[in-house]
Design a protein around this motif. Structure first.
Motif, PDB file in Angstrom:
ATOM      1  N   LEU A 337     -56.362  10.670 -48.963  1.00 12.87           N
ATOM      2  CA  LEU A 337     -54.870  10.421 -49.481  1.00 12.87           C
ATOM      3  C   LEU A 337     -54.759   9.983 -50.828  1.00 12.87           C
ATOM      4  CD1 LEU A 337     -53.533   8.413 -46.315  1.00 12.87           C
ATOM      5  CD2 LEU A 337     -52.797  10.531 -47.330  1.00 12.87           C
ATOM      6  N   LEU A 338     -56.042   9.297 -51.311  1.00 12.32           N
ATOM      7  CA  LEU A 338     -55.960   8.885 -52.816  1.00 12.32           C
ATOM      8  C   LEU A 338     -56.190  10.154 -53.646  1.00 12.32           C
ATOM      9  CD1 LEU A 338     -58.278   5.697 -52.678  1.00 12.32           C
ATOM     10  CD2 LEU A 338     -55.899   5.649 -53.174  1.00 12.32           C
ATOM     11  N   ALA A 339     -56.951  11.139 -52.870  1.00 14.33           N
ATOM     12  CA  ALA A 339     -57.093  12.308 -53.935  1.00 14.33           C
ATOM     13  C   ALA A 339     -55.860  13.075 -53.991  1.00 14.33           C
ATOM     14  CB  ALA A 339     -58.176  13.111 -53.151  1.00 14.33           C
ATOM     15  N   SER A 340     -54.867  12.886 -52.903  1.00  8.13           N
ATOM     16  CA  SER A 340     -53.406  13.701 -52.942  1.00  8.13           C
ATOM     17  C   SER A 340     -52.672  13.102 -53.914  1.00  8.13           C
ATOM     18  CB  SER A 340     -53.160  13.680 -51.565  1.00  8.13           C
ATOM     19  OG  SER A 340     -52.554  12.337 -51.226  1.00  8.13           O
ATOM     20  N   MET A 341     -52.927  11.768 -54.497  1.00  6.54           N
ATOM     21  CA  MET A 341     -52.050  11.189 -55.576  1.00  6.54           C
ATOM     22  C   MET A 341     -51.943  11.943 -56.705  1.00  6.54           C
ATOM     23  SD  MET A 341     -50.494   8.697 -53.892  1.00  6.54           S
ATOM     24  CE  MET A 341     -50.496   9.569 -52.435  1.00  6.54           C
ATOM     25  N   LEU A 342     -52.983  12.777 -57.164  1.00  2.00           N
ATOM     26  CA  LEU A 342     -53.004  13.320 -58.419  1.00  2.00           C
ATOM     27  C   LEU A 342     -51.909  14.404 -58.617  1.00  2.00           C
ATOM     28  CD1 LEU A 342     -56.705  13.287 -59.553  1.00  2.00           C
ATOM     29  CD2 LEU A 342     -54.782  12.263 -60.791  1.00  2.00           C
ATOM     30  N   PRO A 343     -52.123  15.341 -57.608  1.00  2.00           N
ATOM     31  CA  PRO A 343     -51.024  16.411 -57.609  1.00  2.00           C
ATOM     32  C   PRO A 343     -49.587  15.874 -57.450  1.00  2.00           C
ATOM     33  CG  PRO A 343     -52.524  16.770 -55.566  1.00  2.00           C
ATOM     34  CD  PRO A 343     -53.056  15.728 -56.593  1.00  2.00           C
ATOM     35  N   LEU A 344     -49.430  14.698 -56.493  1.00  3.30           N
ATOM     36  CA  LEU A 344     -48.198  14.396 -56.316  1.00  3.30           C
ATOM     37  C   LEU A 344     -47.505  13.819 -57.582  1.00  3.30           C
ATOM     38  CD1 LEU A 344     -46.004  13.434 -54.348  1.00  3.30           C
ATOM     39  CD2 LEU A 344     -47.403  11.380 -53.802  1.00  3.30           C
ATOM     40  N   ALA A 345     -48.629  12.897 -58.341  1.00  2.00           N
ATOM     41  CA  ALA A 345     -48.012  12.575 -59.503  1.00  2.00           C
ATOM     42  C   ALA A 345     -47.627  13.465 -60.412  1.00  2.00           C
ATOM     43  CB  ALA A 345     -49.163  11.632 -60.139  1.00  2.00           C
ATOM     44  N   LEU A 346     -48.072  14.602 -60.493  1.00  2.00           N
ATOM     45  CA  LEU A 346     -47.868  15.765 -61.227  1.00  2.00           C
ATOM     46  C   LEU A 346     -46.630  16.356 -60.919  1.00  2.00           C
ATOM     47  CD1 LEU A 346     -48.173  17.768 -63.772  1.00  2.00           C
ATOM     48  CD2 LEU A 346     -49.588  19.116 -62.331  1.00  2.00           C
ATOM     49  N   ALA A 347     -46.421  16.565 -59.723  1.00  2.00           N
ATOM     50  CA  ALA A 347     -45.322  17.071 -59.140  1.00  2.00           C
ATOM     51  C   ALA A 347     -43.771  16.137 -59.411  1.00  2.00           C
ATOM     52  CB  ALA A 347     -45.442  17.175 -57.523  1.00  2.00           C
ATOM     53  N   ARG A 348     -43.956  15.009 -59.383  1.00  2.00           N
ATOM     54  CA  ARG A 348     -42.943  13.925 -59.524  1.00  2.00           C
ATOM     55  C   ARG A 348     -42.686  14.208 -61.064  1.00  2.00           C
ATOM     56  NH1 ARG A 348     -45.598   8.816 -56.064  1.00  2.00           N
ATOM     57  NH2 ARG A 348     -44.376   9.092 -54.188  1.00  2.00           N
ATOM     58  N   ILE A 349     -43.345  14.138 -61.935  1.00  2.00           N
ATOM     59  CA  ILE A 349     -43.142  14.262 -63.289  1.00  2.00           C
ATOM     60  C   ILE A 349     -42.530  15.641 -63.598  1.00  2.00           C
ATOM     61  CG2 ILE A 349     -44.054  14.538 -65.715  1.00  2.00           C
ATOM     62  CD1 ILE A 349     -44.408  11.555 -64.569  1.00  2.00           C
ATOM     63  N   LEU A 350     -42.851  16.558 -63.073  1.00  2.00           N
ATOM     64  CA  LEU A 350     -42.158  18.036 -63.199  1.00  2.00           C
ATOM     65  C   LEU A 350     -40.991  18.075 -62.584  1.00  2.00           C
ATOM     66  CD1 LEU A 350     -45.305  20.299 -62.717  1.00  2.00           C
ATOM     67  CD2 LEU A 350     -44.452  19.616 -64.869  1.00  2.00           C
ATOM     68  N   ALA A 351     -40.729  17.356 -61.588  1.00  2.00           N
ATOM     69  CA  ALA A 351     -39.606  17.286 -60.739  1.00  2.00           C
ATOM     70  C   ALA A 351     -38.309  16.448 -61.561  1.00  2.00           C
ATOM     71  CB  ALA A 351     -39.544  16.805 -59.333  1.00  2.00           C
ATOM     72  N   ALA A 352     -38.800  15.356 -62.149  1.00  2.00           N
ATOM     73  CA  ALA A 352     -37.803  14.580 -62.889  1.00  2.00           C
ATOM     74  C   ALA A 352     -37.538  15.229 -64.176  1.00  2.00           C
ATOM     75  CB  ALA A 352     -38.762  13.382 -63.504  1.00  2.00           C
ATOM     76  N   ASP A 353     -38.470  15.927 -64.732  1.00  2.00           N
ATOM     77  CA  ASP A 353     -38.036  17.068 -66.030  1.00  2.00           C
ATOM     78  C   ASP A 353     -37.083  17.972 -65.615  1.00  2.00           C
ATOM     79  OD1 ASP A 353     -38.933  17.992 -69.099  1.00  2.00           O
ATOM     80  OD2 ASP A 353     -38.494  19.595 -67.630  1.00  2.00           O
ATOM     81  N   LEU A 354     -37.319  18.717 -64.625  1.00  2.00           N
ATOM     82  CA  LEU A 354     -36.433  19.788 -64.127  1.00  2.00           C
ATOM     83  C   LEU A 354     -34.998  19.315 -63.808  1.00  2.00           C
ATOM     84  CD1 LEU A 354     -39.190  21.947 -62.336  1.00  2.00           C
ATOM     85  CD2 LEU A 354     -38.078  22.495 -64.415  1.00  2.00           C
ATOM     86  N   LYS A 355     -34.653  18.315 -63.119  1.00  2.00           N
ATOM     87  CA  LYS A 355     -33.587  17.533 -62.594  1.00  2.00           C
ATOM     88  C   LYS A 355     -32.845  17.186 -63.787  1.00  2.00           C
ATOM     89  CE  LYS A 355     -35.023  15.961 -58.183  1.00  2.00           C
ATOM     90  NZ  LYS A 355     -35.415  14.673 -57.439  1.00  2.00           N
ATOM     91  N   GLY A 356     -33.599  16.512 -64.743  1.00  2.00           N
ATOM     92  CA  GLY A 356     -33.013  16.166 -66.312  1.00  2.00           C
ATOM     93  C   GLY A 356     -32.599  17.460 -66.860  1.00  2.00           C
ATOM     94  N   ARG A 357     -32.801  18.468 -66.644  1.00  2.00           N
ATOM     95  CA  ARG A 357     -32.529  19.638 -67.587  1.00  2.00           C
ATOM     96  C   ARG A 357     -31.358  20.568 -66.679  1.00  2.00           C
ATOM     97  NH1 ARG A 357     -36.272  20.317 -71.361  1.00  2.00           N
ATOM     98  NH2 ARG A 357     -38.024  19.156 -71.332  1.00  2.00           N
ATOM     99  N   GLY A 358     -30.943  19.831 -65.449  1.00  2.00           N
ATOM    100  CA  GLY A 358     -29.831  20.299 -64.634  1.00  2.00           C
ATOM    101  C   GLY A 358     -30.481  21.501 -63.674  1.00  2.00           C
ATOM    102  N   ARG A 359     -31.613  21.532 -63.558  1.00  2.00           N
ATOM    103  CA  ARG A 359     -32.065  22.675 -62.739  1.00  2.00           C
ATOM    104  C   ARG A 359     -32.665  21.960 -61.349  1.00  2.00           C
ATOM    105  NH1 ARG A 359     -32.980  26.909 -66.215  1.00  2.00           N
ATOM    106  NH2 ARG A 359     -33.261  28.099 -64.190  1.00  2.00           N
ATOM    107  N   PRO A 360     -32.094  21.345 -60.633  1.00  2.00           N
ATOM    108  CA  PRO A 360     -32.464  20.552 -59.312  1.00  2.00           C
ATOM    109  C   PRO A 360     -32.913  21.699 -58.167  1.00  2.00           C
ATOM    110  CG  PRO A 360     -30.260  20.460 -59.447  1.00  2.00           C
ATOM    111  CD  PRO A 360     -30.679  20.941 -60.791  1.00  2.00           C
ATOM    112  N   GLY A 361     -32.370  23.050 -58.257  1.00  2.00           N
ATOM    113  CA  GLY A 361     -32.572  24.042 -57.275  1.00  2.00           C
ATOM    114  C   GLY A 361     -33.902  24.488 -57.475  1.00  2.00           C
ATOM    115  N   LEU A 362     -34.830  24.432 -58.497  1.00  2.00           N
ATOM    116  CA  LEU A 362     -36.016  24.856 -58.920  1.00  2.00           C
ATOM    117  C   LEU A 362     -36.875  23.769 -58.037  1.00  2.00           C
ATOM    118  CD1 LEU A 362     -35.970  26.082 -62.469  1.00  2.00           C
ATOM    119  CD2 LEU A 362     -35.782  27.406 -60.379  1.00  2.00           C
TER     120      LEU A 362
END
Length: 521
Positions: A337-362
């Motif tokens: 589970l600790l190893a899984s936190m790295l890709p999860l962290a990257l996914a969270r950052i990318l999701a926040a960026d895309l939502k901020g650009r009005g692209r939540p569908g992506l």
């Protein structure tokens, strides 16, 4: 009527503050988990995991993306903040009603299917979690959208303190059961939600809900598109807590539940960073600017890696010493589970960026892929490998989500993906950020939030009681909400248009914000 200027300051300092608050919250939840593990047997703790997961699942469905819409529209429509707040609160009443109905319906199915019997008291406690979480997330999003970061951070601290206090009180003196543990968690969320609502009233002058058909349509269109991604993300994060007790034994579910809670410590930097990054990106004047996202990604991944390495080194000691010898059985699962936190962290950052650009569908596309991987991997690996299989499934699902979101981010921004990866110089940046925050904390009152009209300005000093009441600031007042299409023709789609995309801010809004100082991380 006067408008309070959005308070924009050093975003990195705010992220450090929120990370510290989230870590304090995790410590409190960790201690609450220790209390629960010592007072409840592993099977009862497994049942608690089912109740907690059900409550959070109902909350994320009933939310309907209101937190996404709140942050987005407050950033895009600074002249209509009061009207946006009232309209969002009106929709929140509907979300609470939906949550109550969904909990009652799901309870009749989840009890017999997962626990093996009807558990009405557990379902009632899960309803408290669901409703309190909806309220907390929406009010917190409104505070973030109004750039009241200090208030948001303090609300997070209050939640941690209230959760621990309620857990100790209820398990020790009222009900030493799984239902008592779940109820204590729900009450711990409700207390800061109500306090944050008081702060919101102080900032806006009113919290009277108002239903606006045009705003509701816009908000639901954006929110539901993004919330689908949040629901799928939740499945990635929590489905295993339902499948482990269903496919294995309740005592193993209790061991796995403890492992997931310990691993969540490492996930706090990414949750804090994404919470602050979303409103920042939504208020950017340059739709192609990726500098803040890139630096946030590098620093967050570096912090996550360091935290995971430290916790991995002491994981057997943590599980055995704090929770008891029985829970050492979860050491291998915790490491995965600790190893899984790295890709999860990257996914969270990318999701926040895309939502901020009005692209939540992506974001929904990426998390949808992760959800499919979660279900397939859990069903295949849990019977074969036990709780270690559930943890391995998390690694696979988070990596799949991150991979898809990387492609979406590249398509929308055209940015270099290597710029998201940590480099040696980032180590010094992390140390500098933490030191800077500590210096500011030492020279100002504890209730501070980022502020300033120039890049050189320090965090603003916040006085008074409550969550971040600002000395001398005027409440945020504004005209009633004006539908975007009624005031001006809707802009055409961008070259990367998708069905759920929100159009970029119009020229007038861009001009209104063009004088605002950009906030470096």
């Amino acid at each position: 009527m006067r408008h309070a200027a959005p308070r924009r300051g050093n975003l990195g300092s705010a992220m450090v503050a929120l990370t510290a608050a989230r870590l304090a919250s995790v410590v409190a939840q960790f201690l609450a988990g220790v209390v629960a593990a010592r007072l409840l047997d592993p099977a009862a703790l497994g049942v608690s995991g089912v109740g907690l997961t059900l409550g959070w699942a109902i909350a994320i469905v009933a939310n309907g993306g209101l937190n996404i819409s709140a942050v987005y529209f407050l950033g895009r429509r600074p002249g209509e903040q009061r009207a946006v707040v009232r309209a969002v609160l009106g929709l929140t009443l509907g979300a609470l009603a939906v949550g109550a109905v969904l909990t009652a319906g799901a309870g009749a199915v989840v009890g017999p299917l997962v626990v093996g019997r009807q558990v009405p008291l557990l379902i009632g406690a899960a309803a408290v979690i669901a409703l309190a979480t909806v309220g907390y997330e929406v009010v917190g999003a409104l505070l973030l959208g109004l750039h009241r970061r200090g208030a948001y951070v303090l609300a997070d601290v209050a939640r941690s303190v209230a959760t621990f206090g309620c857990t100790v009180l209820i398990l020790a003196a009222v009900s030493r059961t799984a239902e008592g543990y779940v109820l204590a968690t729900g009450l711990g969320i409700a207390v800061p939600a109500l306090a944050a609502l008081v702060v919101l009233r102080r900032e806006t002058g009113t919290i009277r809900p108002r239903f606006d058909r045009e705003f509701s349509r816009d908000a639901m269109r954006l929110g539901l598109a993004g919330q689908l991604g949040n629901v799928l993300t939740f499945l990635n994060l929590r489905l295993d807590l339902m499948l482990v007790p269903a496919l294995l034994r309740l005592d193993l579910a209790g061991v796995y539940f403890v492992a997931t809670r310990v691993a969540e410590v490492v996930g706090q930097p990414s949750t804090a960073a994404s919470s602050m990054l979303f409103p920042h990106v939504s208020a950017q004047t340059d739709p192609r600017d990726t500098a803040t996202t890139e630096r946030t990604s590098r620093l967050t991944l570096l912090t996550t890696l360091a935290a995971a390495a430290v916790l991995a080194a002491v994981s057997p000691l943590v599980l055995g010493l704090f929770f008891g010898p029985t829970y050492r059985r979860g050491t291998t699962a915790l490491l995965l589970l600790l190893a899984s936190m790295l890709p999860l962290a990257l996914a969270r950052i990318l999701a926040a960026d895309l939502k901020g650009r009005g692209r939540p569908g992506l974001v929904s596309v990426g998390t949808g892929v992760g959800a499919v991987l979660t279900v397939a991997a859990d069903v295949a690996l849990i019977p074969l490998l036990g709780i270690e299989g559930a943890a391995l499934a998390s690694v696979i699902a988070y990596a799949g989500t991150a991979g898809v979101l990387l492609g979406c981010y590249r398509r929308v921004t055209g940015a270099r993906l290597l710029a998201l990866v940590p480099r040696p110089s980032d180590v010094g940046d992390v140390v500098q950020l933490v030191r800077g925050r500590l210096r500011r904390s030492g020279g100002a009152p504890a209730t501070t939030s980022a502020a300033g009209a120039t890049a050189a300005s320090a965090d603003e000093s916040v006085s008074g009681s409550g969550f971040g009441s600002v000395s001398g600031s005027a409440p945020v007042h504004g005209p009633e909400y004006t539908p975007r299409h009624a005031a001006r023709p809707a802009p055409g789609p961008t070259s990367d248009a998708v069905p759920h995309e929100m159009p970029p801010a119009d020229a007038a809004e861009e001009a209104r914000r063009s004088g605002a100082t950009r906030d470096p991380v």
